[in-house]
Design an enzyme around this catalytic site. Sequence first.
Site: not given
Ligand code: NAD
Length: 260
Positions: A142, A155
């Site tokens: 991130s 985080y």
């Molecule tokens: P999201 O909530 O759509 O996806 C998260 C995924 O992780 C889902 O498939 C969920 O089922 C899975 N998950 C959560 N807990 C789990 C567990 N205990 N075991 C197995 N799977 C689990 O959110 P996203 O935004 O797609 O996030 C994906 C990644 O991107 C994350 O690591 C997040 O930190 C990172 N990220 C997101 C953003 C943003 O703005 N959305 C920015 C920077 C980084």
Amino acid sequence: MLEGKNALITGSTSGIGLGMARALAAQGCGLMLNGFGDADVIEKVRSGLASEHGVKVAYNRADMTRPWEIEALVADAWAQLGSLDILINCAGIQHTAPVEAFPPEKWDAILAINLSSSFHTIHHALPHMKAKGWGRIINIASVHGLVASVNKAAYIAAKHGLVGLTKVVALETAGLGITCNAICPGWTRTELIEPQIVARAQALGVDIEEGGRALLAEKQPSRQFVSVEQLAQLAVFLCSPAAAQITGAPIPIDGGWTAQ
Ligand code: NAD
């Protein structure tokens, strides 16, 4: 481009991980999906990706807080797909609160899912990649792996740790046909950030769309969300021959957030 390759993507039942699964499948890559959600919806996604792209797609519900389930997940991926060439660590959760009010159990869960799970997947996947002399590891960190914001102690600690882990794995695999990089997205509209948009909208007394614009205005100079597709195409590029010398790099894709 990725025909004959197979990828394990943690947290690929929604958001960024699912977008990466779609993009890799479109390149002919076999997949092991992972993550939580409604079983029927996940099965539709799994079978839809397999039939649309003519690739093998499996699913394993391993919980990223449980190292023994992660070990079984990697073994299952290798057994069902026949190889494990690409590993994308994408599972993640968020919780926001000031440090003194931060629930210790949320700290533990975020460190386990957003950081330690990547150690465990890499630990078990690397021997398969080393045996083949080819591998791509992509950790979804991130902007918060590079800079900080208030109310996100766990985080930000986890994502900074993930960038550090990325560099160590890159050094330990340098010259072996394996690369390890971190993608560092800015605001991307997924379920993960929806509670923050809602909270911002409520605090300002505006609708959800205006809340999203306010969130962007504070941090992301482009004032546009990064799209899941843009992140997915960066992952595809990192799997391409052109990216073979990119390793150990935290790569921001953030509309200018970390340029400030
Ligand atoms: P999201 O909530 O759509 O996806 C998260 C995924 O992780 C889902 O498939 C969920 O089922 C899975 N998950 C959560 N807990 C789990 C567990 N205990 N075991 C197995 N799977 C689990 O959110 P996203 O935004 O797609 O996030 C994906 C990644 O991107 C994350 O690591 C997040 O930190 C990172 N990220 C997101 C953003 C943003 O703005 N959305 C920015 C920077 C980084």
